[in-house]
Design an enzyme around this catalytic site. Structure first.
Site, PDB file in Angstrom:
ATOM      1  N   HIS A 111     -29.239  14.336 -25.768  1.00 59.81           N
ATOM      2  CA  HIS A 111     -30.614  14.633 -25.353  1.00 59.81           C
ATOM      3  C   HIS A 111     -31.279  13.420 -24.726  1.00 59.81           C
ATOM      4  O   HIS A 111     -31.991  13.531 -23.726  1.00 59.81           O
ATOM      5  CB  HIS A 111     -31.442  15.111 -26.558  1.00 59.81           C
ATOM      6  CG  HIS A 111     -31.442  16.594 -26.702  1.00 59.81           C
ATOM      7  ND1 HIS A 111     -30.373  17.284 -27.230  1.00 59.81           N
ATOM      8  CD2 HIS A 111     -32.368  17.528 -26.364  1.00 59.81           C
ATOM      9  CE1 HIS A 111     -30.652  18.573 -27.224  1.00 59.81           C
ATOM     10  NE2 HIS A 111     -31.840  18.761 -26.694  1.00 59.81           N
ATOM     11  N   LYS A 158     -31.352  24.690 -36.402  1.00 57.79           N
ATOM     12  CA  LYS A 158     -31.870  25.116 -37.702  1.00 57.79           C
ATOM     13  C   LYS A 158     -33.062  24.243 -38.050  1.00 57.79           C
ATOM     14  O   LYS A 158     -33.119  23.079 -37.666  1.00 57.79           O
ATOM     15  CB  LYS A 158     -30.799  25.027 -38.782  1.00 57.79           C
ATOM     16  CG  LYS A 158     -30.360  23.595 -39.092  1.00 57.79           C
ATOM     17  CD  LYS A 158     -29.492  23.525 -40.318  1.00 57.79           C
ATOM     18  CE  LYS A 158     -28.941  22.132 -40.552  1.00 57.79           C
ATOM     19  NZ  LYS A 158     -29.761  21.307 -41.429  1.00 57.79           N
TER      20      LYS A 158
END
Lengths: 189, 279
Positions: free
Chosen positions: A40, A105
């Site tokens: 990222h 999650k």
């Protein structure tokens, strides 16, 4: 998981995503890309420099996962979701670039949730720790960028009926807040 | 003196790494199945089914339960009559290296916290060494995932905060963690000692078998109450609502300073893996 899951195939349109509501069960098929913390950071550096990402981001789904090595003859090793909040600082620019879905999650921050509403995106929860089961949904794997990052490299996966639950929808809904209420008899102040 | 070969240590650690990552301890699997029968949330029940099915797949196919095969925590209780024929720490790391390579386990350790280059073999292990009586070497391997470890907290409370203060801190830690540590969790609590001892006790409490209360009735009662309150928070399996937020809670204690009341909470995910062997 869940009754009557909604079947979706990537790339996702804004319309696909805006039709989803928190708690919906989804089975996702098609191409998805993996990225976690280190990838990222590099992806956002590319965006900031005005350069192309290593995959077509428009309508794409990103899966926050660092899989285990594949035990032959398997395509992939165990591959469950990692905790998503660590990707929050990098997420709004990716959403602005056209990212349509994220799979992970755990809770997302307010900046991500606002950006999802603005751009029309969905955040799916996969079952954390169900990594051996999820690996069975992965039919193809190719490392497409940042091979030096090992498990954190960006992989192109082809998945079939990946079981997911809508955790944050494009309308500001948050399943982690809402779906907890009926079962909560102790509220801390 | 009993001579113990470091080769045997390496082989044992290697095997324990594989066993721990492929097979959920029977007490944890039982606790998940029991939670499934009690859970009233439909999403919670579905998720518990998925978790139990995942454990069956991992065991049958000998693949890791979770992709996060963890930081390899090693609890080593070494008898004072044992003599190793070489470097014990190097032998443990070699076992981790072999286990993680041959078992197709993920390598999750970076060599420096800021510069973050992966060591490539999941070493070094986090070894907690205890010198005990006898001539045995008791090795317990606990692969500890990052997601739940990140939700762990420590507080240096005032003695006046007492049991109530500790309970509130435990509940708040679990409440703030919400879905992030992969509930239903096992909650390890360390109370007393010093700053670092409390954290160590909390981590050690996570390997107490599910169903085994503290031998002191005072703490057993506190464990029962804290677990009950945690399960009233509504977080549920994966944080998507339900009555099963924690499967178990274990407290370990140590004498402490007249000025201090350290309380540490170490959260363990539902993939609460550990495996032990005695050489």
């Amino acid at each position: 998981m869940g009754s009557n899951p909604i079947k979706l195939t990537t790339p996702l349109s804004e319309e696909d995503v805006r039709a989803l509501r928190i708690g919906d069960s989804v089975k996702l098929s098609g191409v998805i890309y993996t990225a976690r913390d280190a990838a990222h950071s590099r992806l956002v550096e590319l965006l900031e420099a005005g350069r192309e990402l290593p995959f077509p981001v428009e309508g794409a789904a990103l899966y926050y996962v660092g899989p285990c090595p594949a035990k032959p003859p398997r395509v992939i090793g165990s591959a469950g979701p990692t905790t998503s909040y660590r990707m929050d600082p990098y997420t709004p620019p990716l959403l602005a670039a056209g990212l349509r879905a994220m799979i992970g999650k755990g809770k997302r921050g307010p900046a991500v949730r606002e950006s999802m509403q603005e751009h029309g995106a969905v955040y799916f929860a996969a079952v954390g720790g169900a990594a051996a089961l999820i690996a069975r949904c992965v039919k193809e794997l190719e490392i497409i960028a940042y091979e030096d990052l090992g498990t954190e490299a960006v992989r192109r996966l082809v998945v079939e009926d990946f079981p997911l639950i809508v955790a944050n929808d494009a309308h500001g809904g948050d399943a982690y807040l809402e779906n907890r209420k009926p079962y909560q008899s102790l509220v801390l102040d | 003196m009993r001579e113990v070969s470091t080769e045997l240590v390496t082989r044992t650690v290697r095997d324990l790494c594989l066993e721990a990552n492929y097979r959920l301890p029977p007490d944890v699997e039982r606790a998940l199945a029991e939670a499934r029968t009690r859970e009233t949330s439909p999403a919670g029940r579905d998720i518990l089914d998925v978790i139990c099915e995942n454990a069956r797949i991992a065991r049958d196919e000998e693949v890791p339960l979770c992709q996060d095969t963890g930081f390899t925590v090693v609890w080593a209780a070494v008898g004072r009559e044992v003599h190793f024929d070489g470097d014990f720490k190097a032998a443990v790391d070699e076992g981790v290296r072999q286990g993680y390579r041959e078992g197709y386990l993920r390598k999750s350790i970076v060599e420096d916290p800021f510069r973050r280059k992966n060591t490539g073999d999941n070493t070094p292990a986090a070894i907690h060494f205890m010198l005990v009586e006898g001539d045995r070497v008791d090795l317990l391997i606990e692969p500890k995932g990052g997601g739940c470890e990140n939700m762990s907290r420590i507080a240096m409370l005032k003695p006046a905060d007492g049991v109530e203060g500790a309970r509130e801190f435990i509940l708040r830690t679990i409440d703030e963690a919400g879905p992030n540590p992969c509930p239903p969790t096992i909650v390890g609590v360390g109370v007393g000692g010093t700053f670092e001892l409390a954290a160590l006790l909390a981590k050690h409490a996570t390997v107490r078998p599910v169903g085994e209360y503290h031998p002191d009735p005072f703490y057993a009662e506190l464990e029962r109450n804290c677990l009950e309150e945690i399960n009233q928070l509504g977080i549920g399996p994966q944080g998507l609502g339900g009555r099963t937020t924690a499967l178990w809670l274990a407290i370990e204690t140590h004498p402490c300073h007249i000025a201090s009341l350290p309380v540490a909470v170490n959260v363990q995910c539902h993939s609460a893996r550990w495996k032990r062997a005695v050489i």
